[in-house]
Scaffold this active site. Sequence first.
Site, PDB file in Angstrom:
ATOM      1  N   ASP A   1       0.795  -1.146  -0.051  1.00 34.15           N
ATOM      2  CA  ASP A   1       0.097   0.054  -0.067  1.00 34.15           C
ATOM      3  C   ASP A   1       0.919   1.084   0.015  1.00 34.15           C
ATOM      4  OD1 ASP A   1       0.787  -0.465   2.544  1.00 34.15           O
ATOM      5  OD2 ASP A   1      -1.065  -0.500   3.534  1.00 34.15           O
TER       6      ASP A   1
ATOM      7  N   ASP B   1       2.278  21.231   7.896  1.00 32.36           N
ATOM      8  CA  ASP B   1       1.663  20.133   6.731  1.00 32.36           C
ATOM      9  C   ASP B   1       0.992  20.931   5.612  1.00 32.36           C
ATOM     10  OD1 ASP B   1       1.192  17.384   6.323  1.00 32.36           O
ATOM     11  OD2 ASP B   1      -0.942  17.594   7.117  1.00 32.36           O
TER      12      ASP B   1
ATOM     13  N   HIS C   1      -1.944  15.776   5.256  1.00 31.38           N
ATOM     14  CA  HIS C   1      -1.720  14.638   5.618  1.00 31.38           C
ATOM     15  C   HIS C   1      -2.927  14.280   6.819  1.00 31.38           C
ATOM     16  CE1 HIS C   1       2.066  14.728   3.852  1.00 31.38           C
ATOM     17  NE2 HIS C   1       1.943  13.259   3.863  1.00 31.38           N
TER      18      HIS C   1
ATOM     19  N   GLU D   1       0.447  -0.696   7.374  1.00 28.18           N
ATOM     20  CA  GLU D   1       0.542  -1.820   8.541  1.00 28.18           C
ATOM     21  C   GLU D   1       1.542  -2.511   8.387  1.00 28.18           C
ATOM     22  OE1 GLU D   1      -1.984  -3.603   5.103  1.00 28.18           O
ATOM     23  OE2 GLU D   1      -1.787  -1.559   5.993  1.00 28.18           O
TER      24      GLU D   1
ATOM     25  N   GLU E   1      -6.618  -0.123   6.046  1.00 28.81           N
ATOM     26  CA  GLU E   1      -5.306   0.475   6.931  1.00 28.81           C
ATOM     27  C   GLU E   1      -4.235   0.988   5.878  1.00 28.81           C
ATOM     28  OE1 GLU E   1      -5.257   0.958  10.583  1.00 28.81           O
ATOM     29  OE2 GLU E   1      -7.409   0.380   9.944  1.00 28.81           O
TER      30      GLU E   1
ATOM     31  N   ASP F   1       3.557   0.600  21.246  1.00 30.69           N
ATOM     32  CA  ASP F   1       2.897   1.993  21.293  1.00 30.69           C
ATOM     33  C   ASP F   1       1.463   2.151  21.006  1.00 30.69           C
ATOM     34  OD1 ASP F   1       3.313   4.488  22.978  1.00 30.69           O
ATOM     35  OD2 ASP F   1       3.552   5.487  21.025  1.00 30.69           O
TER      36      ASP F   1
ATOM     37  N   GLU G   1      -3.318  13.635  -1.112  1.00 30.15           N
ATOM     38  CA  GLU G   1      -3.112  12.572  -0.159  1.00 30.15           C
ATOM     39  C   GLU G   1      -4.194  11.629  -0.158  1.00 30.15           C
ATOM     40  OE1 GLU G   1      -0.513  11.598   1.701  1.00 30.15           O
ATOM     41  OE2 GLU G   1       0.681  12.966   0.444  1.00 30.15           O
TER      42      GLU G   1
ATOM     43  N   ASP H   1      -7.532  -4.855   3.781  1.00 25.81           N
ATOM     44  CA  ASP H   1      -7.997  -3.934   4.814  1.00 25.81           C
ATOM     45  C   ASP H   1      -8.185  -2.582   4.490  1.00 25.81           C
ATOM     46  OD1 ASP H   1      -5.351  -2.607   5.215  1.00 25.81           O
ATOM     47  OD2 ASP H   1      -4.724  -4.643   6.137  1.00 25.81           O
TER      48      ASP H   1
ATOM     49  N   HIS I   1       0.375   3.919  -2.880  1.00 28.19           N
ATOM     50  CA  HIS I   1       0.281   5.361  -2.385  1.00 28.19           C
ATOM     51  C   HIS I   1       1.294   6.153  -3.184  1.00 28.19           C
ATOM     52  CE1 HIS I   1      -0.100   8.853   0.725  1.00 28.19           C
ATOM     53  NE2 HIS I   1       0.832   8.937   0.108  1.00 28.19           N
ATOM     54  N   GLU I   2       2.695   5.879  -3.047  1.00 28.45           N
ATOM     55  CA  GLU I   2       3.449   6.775  -3.835  1.00 28.45           C
ATOM     56  C   GLU I   2       3.373   6.721  -5.227  1.00 28.45           C
ATOM     57  OE1 GLU I   2       5.152   8.774  -2.093  1.00 28.45           O
ATOM     58  OE2 GLU I   2       4.889   7.827  -0.177  1.00 28.45           O
TER      59      GLU I   2
ATOM     60  N   TYR J   1      -0.608  20.667  -4.056  1.00 26.62           N
ATOM     61  CA  TYR J   1      -0.261  20.041  -2.615  1.00 26.62           C
ATOM     62  C   TYR J   1      -0.180  20.952  -1.672  1.00 26.62           C
ATOM     63  CZ  TYR J   1       1.679  16.418  -0.154  1.00 26.62           C
ATOM     64  OH  TYR J   1       2.140  15.481   0.759  1.00 26.62           O
TER      65      TYR J   1
ATOM     66  N   HIS K   1       0.564   8.923  -6.417  1.00 26.81           N
ATOM     67  CA  HIS K   1       0.861  10.483  -6.538  1.00 26.81           C
ATOM     68  C   HIS K   1       1.120  10.772  -8.110  1.00 26.81           C
ATOM     69  CE1 HIS K   1       0.179  11.942  -2.585  1.00 26.81           C
ATOM     70  NE2 HIS K   1       0.982  11.188  -1.932  1.00 26.81           N
TER      71      HIS K   1
END
Length: 542
Positions: free
Chosen positions: A359, A461, A466, A406, A403, A416, A387, A401, A363-364, A378, A367
């Site tokens: 993913d 940002d 994002h 992941e 996400e 965390d 984004e 999924d 994603h990249e 942007y 773009h």
Amino acid sequence: MKLKKKYIVPVILSSALVASSFTATNVLAQPTDKTWNENANVPIFVKEKFAEKRTSSNASNALDYLEENEKKTGLKNPKKNLKQKETEKDSLGMTHVRFSQTINGVPVEGAEVVVHYSENDELVSVNGSHFPGVEEEAIDTTPSESVMKAVQAAKKAVEAPEQLEYNPVSELVVYPFDGENHLAYKMNVNFLGEKPGNWFVFVNANSGEVIDQYNAIMHADDIHQSVGTGVLGDQRKIHTTKENQSGQGTVFSLSDESHEGLEGIYTFDANDGEIMTHHSASWKDEYLRPGVDAHYNSEQVYEYFHDEHDRNSLDDNGMAIISYVHYGDNYNNAFWNGRQMTYGDGDGLFMVPLSAGLDVAAHEMTHGVISNSANLQYRFQSGALNESFADIFGTLVDADDWEVGEDIMGPDAKEDGRVSLRSLSDPSKYPVNADYVPYGNGEGKYPSHMDEFYDLPRSLDNGGVHINSSITNHAAYLIGEEIGKEKLGQIFYRTLTVYLTPTSNFSDARKAAIQSAVDLYGEGSAEAAATADGFDSVGIYE
């Protein structure tokens, strides 16, 4: 064998996968306090209830319509002030004519209008945006400053290194900014190094002063079948190139020229700038694994867009797909810089090598698709859409999924509770950077509704690209749960490539997505209703 290819492609937008809450390298210079005239950019969306048949689906007839309907569209003197950019016919038989707003032939930055014809040559709708009033000003479009001086001003403004991987590219534009319309050189300054940049700098073409700037780094001969091991231990089948080199025996490289019409898929080692090679067809060494994943995932994303949307590479014209791995030192990010995907190895604690994520690669690479279609600016809402579409197609290619990222989270991050970068199904499961909290109305979490929108300045940002992207991400999730990921992909791909323009906002995206669903599945269809409901549910209305 082509081990040192030189790629010169049109310079376009780029992006980093992770917001500045995870890296300090995204912003190289502080923007000015002045602001681009975002609110002066007037959206257009006209849908004809009784479409009139034209003699042909061409630019000439489109301009005739726009001139006849000046009051309806708000476009003054379109035959003089609009310049045809491109005309495309899609798989539904519809034709789309895209225009740039111009002054004396010089494009107005961010202003595009698209006229849409049915398969029967009926002019059915118009959308896009323009800057009213610009054409009424007496703007001298002849520059007095040289391009070379503008290049030097742009490089200085963004603290670019002396040696650049690519020559700066310039375009003369009319730039509406801070209540004035400037004649400007739009400079693209692109470089790697410790703090990579894909800067767009607007330099006054008469005074040589920098007007505005923003970083669009978007934070992936004999063909042989090889096998390799990925970062997470997955066995990969990859296409490599085999060559017998004098004195070195047989060498295999991560070069794949097996796809008809595609220049190739090439994976480089950022440490030496060379295409990765190995003495064996079995790529299992630890150092090789990020390259194996980048190479494999690039092909998977290429095949998704090719098979699902009949798109030939990122530019739909067979451009080479280039990846660099082993970038930086413990670099917890990946980015598309307008020309290539670049992956860090992570620090091993918060992230593992980022090329491990399918993913992430999707994603990249998305773009790149965006840059070669809607070319969404942007920053602010258009940047958040940029984004968001990258995230959405990330979850459509890696369809297990909802996400993003992941597979690239390290042990400390997981301990965390950070098991992915972003969640389309439940954006609020993760907190935003503490610097962003004062600009929102929620509890410092990623937003899933416009009530929780973060009104961020461009210095944070890029105005929330994002952060606020998670609102339209969640709308896509709700739509996808209702109609399935395949139909969601069809609707959002059409939205991106047919209807959106560089300055489209969330409301524009809603209209475009609903219209795309109507085009594909019919007026009153369950798909169109689900699309409207998805945007309604996150508070995005017309």
